[in-house]
Scaffold this active site. Structure first.
Site, PDB file in Angstrom:
ATOM      1  N   ILE A 136       0.850  -1.181   0.000  1.00 37.88           N
ATOM      2  CA  ILE A 136       0.000   0.000   0.000  1.00 37.88           C
ATOM      3  C   ILE A 136       0.887   1.234   0.000  1.00 37.88           C
ATOM      4  O   ILE A 136       2.063   1.176   0.373  1.00 37.88           O
ATOM      5  CB  ILE A 136      -0.974   0.015   1.211  1.00 37.88           C
ATOM      6  CG1 ILE A 136      -0.222  -0.123   2.553  1.00 37.88           C
ATOM      7  CG2 ILE A 136      -2.008  -1.094   1.078  1.00 37.88           C
ATOM      8  CD1 ILE A 136      -1.127  -0.097   3.764  1.00 37.88           C
ATOM      9  N   ASP A 137       0.334   2.359  -0.436  1.00 41.00           N
ATOM     10  CA  ASP A 137       1.113   3.591  -0.518  1.00 41.00           C
ATOM     11  C   ASP A 137       1.603   4.035   0.855  1.00 41.00           C
ATOM     12  O   ASP A 137       1.023   3.691   1.881  1.00 41.00           O
ATOM     13  CB  ASP A 137       0.264   4.707  -1.135  1.00 41.00           C
ATOM     14  CG  ASP A 137      -0.137   4.413  -2.565  1.00 41.00           C
ATOM     15  OD1 ASP A 137       0.645   3.772  -3.280  1.00 41.00           O
ATOM     16  OD2 ASP A 137      -1.243   4.829  -2.966  1.00 41.00           O
ATOM     17  N   LYS A 138       2.649   4.845   0.844  1.00 38.64           N
ATOM     18  CA  LYS A 138       3.247   5.329   2.094  1.00 38.64           C
ATOM     19  C   LYS A 138       2.206   5.987   2.996  1.00 38.64           C
ATOM     20  O   LYS A 138       2.179   5.762   4.210  1.00 38.64           O
ATOM     21  CB  LYS A 138       4.379   6.314   1.788  1.00 38.64           C
ATOM     22  CG  LYS A 138       5.054   6.894   3.034  1.00 38.64           C
ATOM     23  CD  LYS A 138       6.224   7.782   2.663  1.00 38.64           C
ATOM     24  CE  LYS A 138       5.788   9.121   2.116  1.00 38.64           C
ATOM     25  NZ  LYS A 138       5.230  10.000   3.206  1.00 38.64           N
TER      26      LYS A 138
END
Length: 304
Positions: A136-138
């Site tokens: 998942i994105d930061k």
């Protein structure tokens, strides 16, 4: 760690070639090769056996999981928080906070979840190799599923069902909805995506759970798994995620895209763990596991 696979009656009176049996038990080609050259080989009832020989109903095939190569894995960083939401012989689900990159990149060479994971595993006397099944994105929070070993990785990756919570700008009707629109690269950005006629088929199913303060709380199921899919789909209907500046959202109420991986459902092999390894049921049977993570405080505050 040793794995045991009893040869079932379904193999028939003529038996089955070991290579085919191993494939039916979920072993990848890479793992078969690693066992052969680095793991001590395969055994049938305790006797060494080559992969082109036959095994028979009632026999037990076993092998040692090869150790990971020395130096494999990220540099350990014990200062990175790693909270396990679920753990068994095959899978470890981590509840990642927002603001933490999953693995090192050019922009984030260290201080990532993978670095914290390596430190945690080394402290437990285990391999530091990080095998994420999903990323998942930061700035997205929530569950990241990882495989505990090389055998589990391809099995877990076969199918994972995910549910996300998203706080989107605008007041959408309560109840179910869907965005079914192709997604492709956005020409003005290296990482950006957009709805495009020549993009890849993409479908997001959602249910609006709550509407308050000009925002809507959506429970989203990404039927396909495109990059930034939920973010792009809601932006395409004029309701970008709160805080998602890349896709038109505003950061007046929250300092990151309001997206949280709240639930994962995946399948692990059935069997029993023993002191020296794991005995599997054969034919291989997979059991469902569901892991959940509550809505984080910064997103919950948007609807208080």
């Amino acid at each position: 760690m040793r794995l045991y696979f009893p040869v079932p009656a379904e193999a028939g009176p003529g038996g089955v070639v070991l290579r085919s049996f191993l494939r039916a038990c979920g072993l990848s080609t890479d793992l078969v090769r690693a066992v052969k050259f680095r793991g001590g080989g395969f055994y049938a009832d305790g006797a060494p056996i080559f992969a082109d020989r036959r095994v028979w109903p009632g026999q037990v095939v076993s092998f040692e999981l090869p150790a990971d190569e020395p130096g494999a894995g990220c540099a350990p960083d014990p200062g990175i928080p790693v909270r396990a939401a679920y753990q068994d012989f095959f899978a470890l689900a981590v509840d990642k906070p927002a603001g933490l990159a999953v693995h090192p990149t050019l922009n984030y060479p260290g201080g990532t979840l993978a670095n914290g994971y390596a430190a945690m595993r080394l402290a437990e006397g285990r391999s530091p190799v990080f095998r994420p099944v999903n990323r998942i994105d930061k700035d997205t929070s929530g569950l990241v599923l990882t495989a505990q070993n090389a055998y589990a990785a391809p099995l877990l990756a076969r199918h994972v069902e995910k549910l996300y919570y998203a706080a989107v700008e605008g007041e959408l009707p309560l109840g179910p909805g869907v965005v079914d629109a192709p997604i492709g690269r956005r020409g003005d950005s290296i990482i950006g995506r957009c709805v495009a006629p020549d993009g890849k088929p993409s479908r997001t199913e959602y249910t609006i759970l709550k509407v308050q303060n000009g925002l809507s709380l959506a429970a989203c199921v990404p039927v396909t798994g495109r990059t930034h899919q939920i973010r792009v789909h809601f932006a395409s209907i004029g309701c970008p995620l709160a805080g998602d500046e890349l896709y038109g959202g505003h950061r007046g109420r929250i300092g990151r895209q309001a997206l949280h991986c709240a639930r994962q459902r995946f399948w692990v092999p059935a069997g029993r763990q023993t002191a020296d390894g794991f005995w599997f049921e054969t034919p291989l049977r997979l059991e469902p596991v569901t892991v959940e993570s509550p809505l984080p405080a910064d997103m919950a505050a948007l609807f208080s």
